[in-house]
Each structure stands twice: as structure tokens, then as C-alpha cells.
Design a protein around this motif. Structure first.
Motif, short mmCIF file in Angstrom:
data_model
loop_
_atom_site.label_atom_id
_atom_site.label_comp_id
_atom_site.label_asym_id
_atom_site.label_seq_id
_atom_site.Cartn_x
_atom_site.Cartn_y
_atom_site.Cartn_z
N ALA A 22 23.82 26.51 37.98
CA ALA A 22 24.88 25.93 37.18
C ALA A 22 25.64 27.01 36.41
CB ALA A 22 24.29 24.92 36.19
N SER A 23 24.94 28.06 36.00
CA SER A 23 25.61 29.12 35.27
C SER A 23 25.88 30.33 36.15
CB SER A 23 24.75 29.52 34.06
OG SER A 23 23.53 30.07 34.51
N ALA A 24 25.77 30.14 37.46
CA ALA A 24 26.01 31.25 38.39
C ALA A 24 27.44 31.74 38.23
CB ALA A 24 25.77 30.79 39.83
N PRO A 25 27.61 33.06 38.33
CA PRO A 25 28.96 33.59 38.20
C PRO A 25 29.84 33.09 39.33
CG PRO A 25 27.45 35.30 38.94
CD PRO A 25 26.64 34.08 38.63
N GLY A 26 31.13 33.03 39.05
CA GLY A 26 32.08 32.61 40.07
C GLY A 26 32.38 33.77 40.99
N ARG A 27 33.65 34.00 41.21
CA ARG A 27 34.08 35.08 42.08
C ARG A 27 34.84 36.11 41.27
NH1 ARG A 27 35.38 32.57 47.87
NH2 ARG A 27 34.04 34.21 48.61
N GLU A 28 34.97 37.27 41.86
CA GLU A 28 35.76 38.32 41.24
C GLU A 28 37.13 38.36 41.89
OE1 GLU A 28 32.69 41.58 39.50
OE2 GLU A 28 33.30 41.84 41.59
N TYR A 29 38.15 38.54 41.06
CA TYR A 29 39.53 38.58 41.53
C TYR A 29 40.21 39.83 41.02
CZ TYR A 29 38.83 33.70 42.73
OH TYR A 29 38.36 32.55 43.29
N LEU A 30 41.00 40.45 41.87
CA LEU A 30 41.86 41.55 41.46
C LEU A 30 43.12 40.93 40.88
CD1 LEU A 30 42.51 44.64 41.48
CD2 LEU A 30 43.76 44.18 43.60
N SER A 31 43.45 41.27 39.63
CA SER A 31 44.66 40.72 39.04
C SER A 31 45.78 41.76 39.13
CB SER A 31 44.43 40.29 37.60
OG SER A 31 44.12 41.39 36.78
N PHE A 32 46.99 41.25 39.36
CA PHE A 32 48.15 42.11 39.49
C PHE A 32 49.38 41.35 39.04
CE2 PHE A 32 47.42 39.96 43.49
CZ PHE A 32 48.67 39.45 43.84
N ARG A 33 50.46 42.09 38.79
CA ARG A 33 51.70 41.49 38.31
C ARG A 33 52.76 41.52 39.39
NH1 ARG A 33 50.98 40.07 33.41
NH2 ARG A 33 53.08 39.46 32.85
N GLU A 37 54.87 37.33 36.03
CA GLU A 37 53.67 36.52 36.27
C GLU A 37 52.49 37.38 36.71
OE1 GLU A 37 53.86 33.43 35.35
OE2 GLU A 37 56.02 33.59 35.10
N GLU A 38 51.29 36.87 36.41
CA GLU A 38 50.08 37.56 36.82
C GLU A 38 49.37 36.73 37.89
OE1 GLU A 38 46.54 40.14 34.76
OE2 GLU A 38 47.58 38.65 33.57
N TYR A 39 48.97 37.41 38.93
CA TYR A 39 48.33 36.77 40.08
C TYR A 39 46.95 37.37 40.30
CZ TYR A 39 52.94 34.95 41.24
OH TYR A 39 54.15 34.29 41.20
N GLY A 40 46.15 36.67 41.09
CA GLY A 40 44.83 37.18 41.44
C GLY A 40 44.51 36.89 42.88
N VAL A 107 46.53 44.94 56.06
CA VAL A 107 47.90 44.69 55.62
C VAL A 107 48.06 45.28 54.22
CG1 VAL A 107 49.60 42.90 55.09
CG2 VAL A 107 47.94 42.51 56.90
N GLY A 108 49.20 45.88 53.94
CA GLY A 108 49.50 46.36 52.61
C GLY A 108 50.39 45.37 51.89
N ALA A 109 50.15 45.17 50.61
CA ALA A 109 50.96 44.25 49.81
C ALA A 109 51.49 45.00 48.59
CB ALA A 109 50.14 43.04 49.37
N VAL A 110 52.82 45.09 48.46
CA VAL A 110 53.43 45.78 47.33
C VAL A 110 53.44 44.83 46.12
CG1 VAL A 110 55.51 46.92 46.46
CG2 VAL A 110 54.90 47.12 48.88
N VAL A 111 52.95 45.35 44.98
CA VAL A 111 52.93 44.59 43.73
C VAL A 111 53.51 45.48 42.63
CG1 VAL A 111 50.93 43.22 44.46
CG2 VAL A 111 50.57 45.31 43.14
N ASP A 112 53.97 44.85 41.54
CA ASP A 112 54.53 45.62 40.44
C ASP A 112 53.50 46.50 39.76
OD1 ASP A 112 57.26 44.93 40.54
OD2 ASP A 112 56.84 43.01 39.60
N SER A 113 52.31 45.97 39.53
CA SER A 113 51.23 46.75 38.94
C SER A 113 49.91 46.03 39.17
CB SER A 113 51.45 46.95 37.44
OG SER A 113 51.40 45.71 36.76
N VAL A 114 48.83 46.79 39.14
CA VAL A 114 47.49 46.22 39.25
C VAL A 114 46.89 46.23 37.86
CG1 VAL A 114 45.19 46.58 40.21
CG2 VAL A 114 47.20 46.97 41.64
#
Length: 172
Positions: A22-33, A37-40, A107-114
């Protein structure tokens, strides 16, 4: 007595296992802008993060396909997610290319910043709102609130195999 002791131990172990699940960690996400907006994206899809280098352009390619780069002998298409999401595509010193492994393709994905890597528990992720035919939400996993900021979680496989981008075969 041993039987009762064993049964008690089993019950305790099962209760601890359930509590741990029940308290198991979720997933890890790389966040970027992308713009304001901020995405993961799922960190398991990320192969590496590189500073932006101008790719080799391909004639008659759509605007979102910046070109290709040679990554240690592998020719990698570079998609500008900023163009896909209608953001300014100005190159700055913090513009980055997130190299992804999606369905066996690179595949490469261009983002504003990580930004950073965030561990999100499952309960922190809310479903993406349905917006009818106005907005295609099929490539959204959900939305998470992370300390006063909203993180839009992308299903990068769905996005890269979408009819519009078509970088990865949907059947792959």
C-alpha cells in the motif's frame, strides 16, 4: 505451540507485505519544461540527456522533425516537442535533447530544459481530464501536483507512435 507461532508469524508477515504494497513507491519520472508548462516521462524510457546540438536537417520533413543525429554510430531522429505542443522553439543554453528508448527504437526529444527526477506515488497521479474532441488526451498518463506545481505526465510511446508524429510504428 509452534503451529500457532507460525500462523501468527505468517499473519504478521502478510500484514506487513500488504502495508508495504500500500505504501510502495510509485514510479520515477523525468520532469522537463516545454514553454511555461512542466511535463514528465517515465524515467525507464530515458536513455540519456544531452545538450542541444543542431541535427542534420532532412529535406521536406515536417516542422517538428528537427533532423537526425549520429549517436555513437546510431542515426537518431530528433523530434522537437516544443513545436508539437505549440511552444516557442528558440534554442537557449539550457535547451536539451532527451534521448529515449521507445519500443526498441532510439528517438531524441528536444525540450526547453530538464528539471529533475521525481518519484511519484500512484495516488499522487490523477487521470487526465477528458476534453472531448477539442484536445487529444490519448498521450497523457495523468496529472500530478508536486509541491505547488502541476506536472503533466506523458505516455511517450503513444505520443511517438501517434498518427501525427509516426516516429515509432504503433505495432512495434
Amino acid at each position: 505451540m509452534d503451529m500457532i507461532h507460525d500462523a501468527t508469524q505468517v499473519a504478521r508477515h502478510e500484514a506487513a507485505r500488504q502495508q508495504g504494497a500500500a505504501s510502495a513507491p510509485g514510479r520515477e519520472y523525468l520532469s522537463f519544461r516545454l514553454g511555461a508548462e512542466e511535463y514528465g516521462i517515465d524515467i525507464l524510457k530515458v536513455q540519456e540527456i544531452r545538450s542541444y546540438e543542431a541535427p542534420t536537417r532532412i529535406a521536406n520533413a515536417p516542422a517538428f522533425l528537427k533532423g537526425v543525429i549520429n549517436l555513437r554510430g546510431v542515426i537518431v531522429p530528433v523530434i522537437d516537442l516544443r513545436v508539437k505542443f505549440g511552444c516557442n522553439d528558440e534554442i537557449t543554453p539550457i535547451t536539451a535533447v532527451v534521448v529515449l528508448s521507445v519500443r526498441g527504437r532510439i528517438v531524441g526529444a528536444v525540450v526547453d530544459s530538464v528539471s529533475d527526477v521525481l518519484e511519484l506515488p500512484h495516488e499522487a497521479i490523477k487521470p487526465a481530464p477528458q476534453m472531448g474532441t477539442l484536445v487529444d488526451t490519448s498521450f497523457l498518463l495523468g496529472i500530478a501536483n508536486v509541491s505547488e506545481r502541476m506536472l503533466i505526465l506523458l505516455d511517450i510511446e503513444s505520443l511517438m507512435s501517434s498518427e501525427e508524429l509516426g516516429v515509432i510504428d504503433a505495432a512495434a
